[in-house]
Design a protein around this motif. Sequence first.
Motif, mmCIF file in Angstrom:
data_model
loop_
_atom_site.group_PDB
_atom_site.id
_atom_site.type_symbol
_atom_site.label_atom_id
_atom_site.label_comp_id
_atom_site.label_asym_id
_atom_site.label_seq_id
_atom_site.Cartn_x
_atom_site.Cartn_y
_atom_site.Cartn_z
ATOM 1 N N GLY A 156 0.113 -0.058 -4.275
ATOM 2 C CA GLY A 156 -0.982 0.892 -4.132
ATOM 3 C C GLY A 156 -2.316 0.231 -3.824
ATOM 4 N N GLY A 157 -2.314 -1.099 -3.655
ATOM 5 C CA GLY A 157 -3.553 -1.823 -3.382
ATOM 6 C C GLY A 157 -4.364 -2.134 -4.623
ATOM 7 N N ALA A 158 -3.800 -1.892 -5.815
ATOM 8 C CA ALA A 158 -4.527 -2.191 -7.058
ATOM 9 C C ALA A 158 -4.720 -3.691 -7.198
ATOM 10 C CB ALA A 158 -3.757 -1.649 -8.263
ATOM 11 N N TYR A 166 -8.372 -3.100 -10.859
ATOM 12 C CA TYR A 166 -9.339 -2.456 -9.975
ATOM 13 C C TYR A 166 -8.588 -1.597 -8.961
ATOM 14 C CZ TYR A 166 -12.657 -5.600 -12.073
ATOM 15 O OH TYR A 166 -13.446 -6.253 -12.986
ATOM 16 N N ILE A 167 -8.964 -0.320 -8.913
ATOM 17 C CA ILE A 167 -8.357 0.610 -7.967
ATOM 18 C C ILE A 167 -9.464 1.153 -7.083
ATOM 19 C CG2 ILE A 167 -7.107 2.789 -7.697
ATOM 20 C CD1 ILE A 167 -5.667 2.122 -10.344
ATOM 21 N N ASN A 168 -9.296 0.997 -5.785
ATOM 22 C CA ASN A 168 -10.328 1.383 -4.806
ATOM 23 C C ASN A 168 -11.680 0.759 -5.157
ATOM 24 O OD1 ASN A 168 -8.507 2.992 -3.344
ATOM 25 N ND2 ASN A 168 -8.861 4.720 -4.717
ATOM 26 N N GLY A 169 -11.651 -0.471 -5.646
ATOM 27 C CA GLY A 169 -12.875 -1.217 -5.943
ATOM 28 C C GLY A 169 -13.505 -0.904 -7.282
ATOM 29 N N SER A 170 -12.952 0.036 -8.039
ATOM 30 C CA SER A 170 -13.524 0.401 -9.342
ATOM 31 C C SER A 170 -12.597 -0.046 -10.469
ATOM 32 C CB SER A 170 -13.726 1.913 -9.440
ATOM 33 O OG SER A 170 -14.642 2.338 -8.463
ATOM 34 N N LEU A 193 0.818 -1.211 0.000
ATOM 35 C CA LEU A 193 0.000 0.000 0.000
ATOM 36 C C LEU A 193 0.851 1.260 0.000
ATOM 37 C CD1 LEU A 193 -2.858 -1.000 2.463
ATOM 38 C CD2 LEU A 193 -2.994 -0.776 -0.025
ATOM 39 N N LEU A 243 0.688 3.494 -7.296
ATOM 40 C CA LEU A 243 -0.149 2.763 -8.247
ATOM 41 C C LEU A 243 0.557 2.695 -9.599
ATOM 42 C CD1 LEU A 243 -3.551 4.396 -7.305
ATOM 43 C CD2 LEU A 243 -3.018 1.967 -7.101
#
Length: 196
Positions: A133-135, A181-185, A60, A64
């Motif tokens: 970045g959590g992607a 998917y970034i932040n669920g999108s 994290l 990204l």
Amino acid sequence: MRPDGNHEQPNPTFISRAISVLIKAAVLLMLLFVFDRLLPSISQQTQSFFIAKWQQLSLLQHPLPTENSLPNPLPKQHLTDTWGAARSQGRSHEGIDIFAARGTPIQATTQGIISKVGENALGGRVVMIVGPGGAGHYYAHLEDYAGISPNDWVNAGDTIGYVGDSGNAKGTPPHVHYGIYINGSAVNPYPLLQKD
């Protein structure tokens, strides 16, 4: 008897203290042995889970993906931007399809933690990797997996599976659906991939 009239407690001898320490050590070793033999899979799973969570937290902190920063999951295969194309039931395409011969190795586009190895109705056999970045990096329609499990660490270029047509792609030319998917999108992965 001591001069003050109290009874003197004999000091334990060196041998009795040594025997006591050896007994305690033997009991501890026995408990560790039993734990290791009876619960190794739980121990490994717990350790793997905590390591994966630590690695995810570390990921994290990394940026990204940016334009042209990710390698093609199917090196030397042509990339076409199929993002947003119409799909059944009024859906739009949330990724790109990269076509190749059945069984072609699919490579991870990033370092990260495997968060899913399994099946779903649309994607068939799928793999999800949580990267910098959590992607979330999503690979679908696989023919098979490449000996990977959830919580495994992968590096960019590691083989994670093989091209197929599983899920709702059954009967279509073999390909991998690649999504990010970034932040669920969902975001279009095409601009983020390097073009050969």
